[in-house]
Design an enzyme around this catalytic site. Structure first.
Site, PDB file in Angstrom:
ATOM      1  N   HIS A 166     -27.632   6.076  37.658  1.00 47.86           N
ATOM      2  CA  HIS A 166     -27.669   7.474  37.236  1.00 47.86           C
ATOM      3  C   HIS A 166     -28.999   8.123  37.616  1.00 47.86           C
ATOM      4  O   HIS A 166     -29.985   7.424  37.863  1.00 47.86           O
ATOM      5  CB  HIS A 166     -27.536   7.567  35.700  1.00 47.86           C
ATOM      6  CG  HIS A 166     -26.201   7.214  35.161  1.00 47.86           C
ATOM      7  ND1 HIS A 166     -26.038   6.340  34.094  1.00 47.86           N
ATOM      8  CD2 HIS A 166     -24.947   7.612  35.501  1.00 47.86           C
ATOM      9  CE1 HIS A 166     -24.744   6.229  33.815  1.00 47.86           C
ATOM     10  NE2 HIS A 166     -24.060   6.988  34.653  1.00 47.86           N
ATOM     11  N   CYS A 204     -29.490   6.435  26.869  1.00 49.31           N
ATOM     12  CA  CYS A 204     -28.045   6.147  26.944  1.00 49.31           C
ATOM     13  C   CYS A 204     -27.376   6.051  25.578  1.00 49.31           C
ATOM     14  O   CYS A 204     -26.176   6.273  25.461  1.00 49.31           O
ATOM     15  CB  CYS A 204     -27.801   4.830  27.682  1.00 49.31           C
ATOM     16  SG  CYS A 204     -28.429   4.787  29.351  1.00 49.31           S
TER      17      CYS A 204
END
Length: 285
Positions: free
Chosen positions: A173, A274
């Protein structure tokens, strides 16, 4: 298009949504490479300490969702919702095995009375880990998990803010190597791909950001919060895990620095941002 957020408001949060890790995380969570096995007892302990920092130490109202053994990655709640002000975009995660994770998050955010927008286009994918909100604008990483259509829907959802896309080739990411470390401060890793992405962000933006360069890409993922009773707060990786990067964070003298262990989640590509979704609910006065 200029963003409307004021620096004094950036990082404010009243609530955090988290989700307990399932035991299936150890064997079945998605991971870019097969490495060390996750120590589940330790992962649970680290997650509990993380949640404790948000709730007990910082005074946020923590909404704790239960683990689901059929969803091994469900602890990584960031990927299934992007929240800005009073609006929540429920994403369409890039990995098909993660699509059902959105259901419980949607329910939790509805209970918090946010305006819910669902990404229903079957051609769109978006993981929240690819979304960097600076307080002024959004940067969206185009990765194996997030595509152009997903970025377009995010732009349609948050029309008050400029949205720029950044190619992400060598990481899972965008936030695998960067995050916001303050109202105008981007924490960025030292790898060639991280520095290349930063250069693209700088070229795309009308605004000049300060940067905090850390030696380790994974350690560039930190959590900045603006807590009225505490001031600037930064959760970052521990000196035991990333000693050289921790030294860089320790130079931030105007931040309350909170080192947080995350060794087990990192084995399955999970970083600090996250595991939470932050909401800033306006109090009725």
């Amino acid at each position: 298009m200029a963003g409307l957020s004021h620096p004094s408001v950036f990082g404010r949060a009243t609530h955090a949504v988290v989700r307990a890790p399932p035991e299936s995380l150890c064997r079945h969570a998605l991971r870019r490479s097969q490495g060390e096995e996750v120590d589940f007892a330790r992962a649970e302990r680290q997650h509990q300490l993380y949640v404790g920092v948000l709730g007990s130490k910082l005074g946020l109202q923590v909404v704790q969702l239960p683990a689901d053994e059929s969803l091994p990655d469900c602890v990584f709640v960031e990927d299934v919702a992007v929240v800005c002000e009073e609006t929540a975009l429920i994403t369409r995660p890039g990995a098909p095995s993660r699509r059902k994770e959105v259901d419980m998050m949607k329910e939790a955010l509805e209970k918090l009375q946010l305006n819910i927008v669902e990404m229903k286009d079957e051609n769109a994918t978006l993981d929240g880990g690819d979304v960097l909100f600076t307080g002024r604008e959004f940067f969206v990483g185009l990765s194996k998990r997030t595509n152009q259509r997903g970025a377009e829907i995010l732009a349609d959802t948050f029309k008050d803010y400029a949205v720029s896309t950044v190619p992400v080739a060598d990481s899972l990411h965008l936030k695998s190597f960067c995050s916001m470390a303050g109202p105008n401060l981007i924490a960025i890793g030292s790898s060639e791909s991280a520095q290349k992405a930063l250069k693209i962000m700088q070229q795309m933006s009308d605004h000049r950001y300060d940067k905090l360069t850390v030696p380790d890409d994974m350690a560039a993922n930190c959590i900045y919060l603006n807590i009225p009773s505490k001031g600037h707060v930064l959760l970052h990786r521990t000196p035991e895990e990333y000693p050289e990067s921790a030294k860089v964070y320790e130079k931030l003298k105007d931040h309350l620095l909170i080192p947080v262990s995350n060794s087990e989640m990192e084995k399955v590509d999970g970083l600090l941002t996250c595991c939470s979704v932050f909401i800033n609910k306006k109090t009725d006065s």
